[in-house]
Design an enzyme around this catalytic site. Sequence first.
Site, PDB file in Angstrom:
ATOM      1  N   HIS A  34      -7.586  14.383  10.905  1.00  0.00           N
ATOM      2  CA  HIS A  34      -8.058  14.580   9.534  1.00  0.00           C
ATOM      3  C   HIS A  34      -8.779  15.917   9.428  1.00  0.00           C
ATOM      4  CE1 HIS A  34      -7.977  10.151   8.545  1.00  0.00           C
ATOM      5  NE2 HIS A  34      -8.204  10.047   9.836  1.00  0.00           N
ATOM      6  N   TYR A  35      -9.006  16.379   8.208  1.00  0.00           N
ATOM      7  CA  TYR A  35     -10.142  17.282   7.991  1.00  0.00           C
ATOM      8  C   TYR A  35     -11.154  16.567   7.117  1.00  0.00           C
ATOM      9  CZ  TYR A  35      -8.033  19.181   3.549  1.00  0.00           C
ATOM     10  OH  TYR A  35      -7.475  19.371   2.322  1.00  0.00           O
ATOM     11  N   THR A  36     -12.420  17.049   7.201  1.00  0.00           N
ATOM     12  CA  THR A  36     -13.493  16.342   6.492  1.00  0.00           C
ATOM     13  C   THR A  36     -13.428  16.568   4.981  1.00  0.00           C
ATOM     14  OG1 THR A  36     -14.972  18.222   6.819  1.00  0.00           O
ATOM     15  CG2 THR A  36     -15.088  16.428   8.442  1.00  0.00           C
ATOM     16  N   GLU A  99     -11.949  13.435  12.877  1.00  0.00           N
ATOM     17  CA  GLU A  99     -12.239  14.288  11.718  1.00  0.00           C
ATOM     18  C   GLU A  99     -12.532  15.698  12.225  1.00  0.00           C
ATOM     19  OE1 GLU A  99     -12.273  13.935   8.464  1.00  0.00           O
ATOM     20  OE2 GLU A  99     -12.304  11.766   8.091  1.00  0.00           O
ATOM     21  N   HIS A 141      -3.189  12.764   8.829  1.00  0.00           N
ATOM     22  CA  HIS A 141      -3.468  11.788   7.773  1.00  0.00           C
ATOM     23  C   HIS A 141      -2.390  11.880   6.680  1.00  0.00           C
ATOM     24  CE1 HIS A 141      -6.833   9.832   5.111  1.00  0.00           C
ATOM     25  NE2 HIS A 141      -5.886   8.996   5.434  1.00  0.00           N
ATOM     26  N   ASP A 151      -4.521  16.317   4.444  1.00  0.00           N
ATOM     27  CA  ASP A 151      -5.215  16.766   5.656  1.00  0.00           C
ATOM     28  C   ASP A 151      -4.501  16.336   6.937  1.00  0.00           C
ATOM     29  OD1 ASP A 151      -6.127  14.046   4.881  1.00  0.00           O
ATOM     30  OD2 ASP A 151      -7.580  14.203   6.508  1.00  0.00           O
TER      31      ASP A 151
HETATM   32 ZN   LIG Z   1      -8.159  12.229   6.215  1.00  0.00          ZN
END
Ligand SMILES: [Zn+2]
Length: 247
Positions: A34-36, A99, A141, A151
Amino acid sequence: MSPGPDKALDVLWRASPNCEQRRGGLRPTILLMHYTGMTRADRAVDWLCAPASRVSCHYLVDEDGRITQMVSEDARAWHAGVSCWMGETDINSASIGIEIHNPGHDAGYPDFPEAQMDAVIALSRDILTRHDIPPRRVLAHSDVAPDRKADPGEKFDWAGLARAGIGHWVPPAPLAAKAPEHAGLEPETVRHTQQLLAYYGYDCPVNGTVCARTERVVRAFQRHFRQSLADGRIDRSTIDTLERLAQ
Ligand SMILES: [Zn+2]
């Protein structure tokens, strides 16, 4: 569930209450990136550990490469939401989530720093020693939730991960000078592409038409595997890349 970090890496531990037992006897067979999408990594950790947020993740890697673990790997963290891969819809029970701090597409989408990617690689390697996660199940994700999520996006260095032995990846076929319009695609070509996407694991309809859902799945595929252009269009480069991946 045992509290405390799972590994020998230098990892901060901050427990999130937002977790539970994995359901249905599922064990981690997916590593989900993911990214935040937040401005600051420390605030992202606060959010992922706040009871009211109802979200969490096993790990967060900040832009300097510092790793914080919030949920034990044996527990079900709440990071995937409504998702599907290979027909499995309880992705939270079937995955470990990382993340990677980045403000995301809505806030300039900066490059992922080298120190951060080095830490993501070290952490991923470490996780993969403990769990039976095949290369094809190291995912974005956006791969498992193409309708809702972008993301970690088209700047995430999947090629670098692959060089480090993490994930499944082939060099993308070069872009043609100009992508064909969707209106010019034969239904058999669309169906073939959809079948390959579904075979690979995407929750893609197979109906021979470029519906909105298909476009979003194609865009998710491109963000991961053909990053130079993630426009959701079925073009020759996308099909060629997909055919080689699906072999
Ligand atoms: Zn995500």
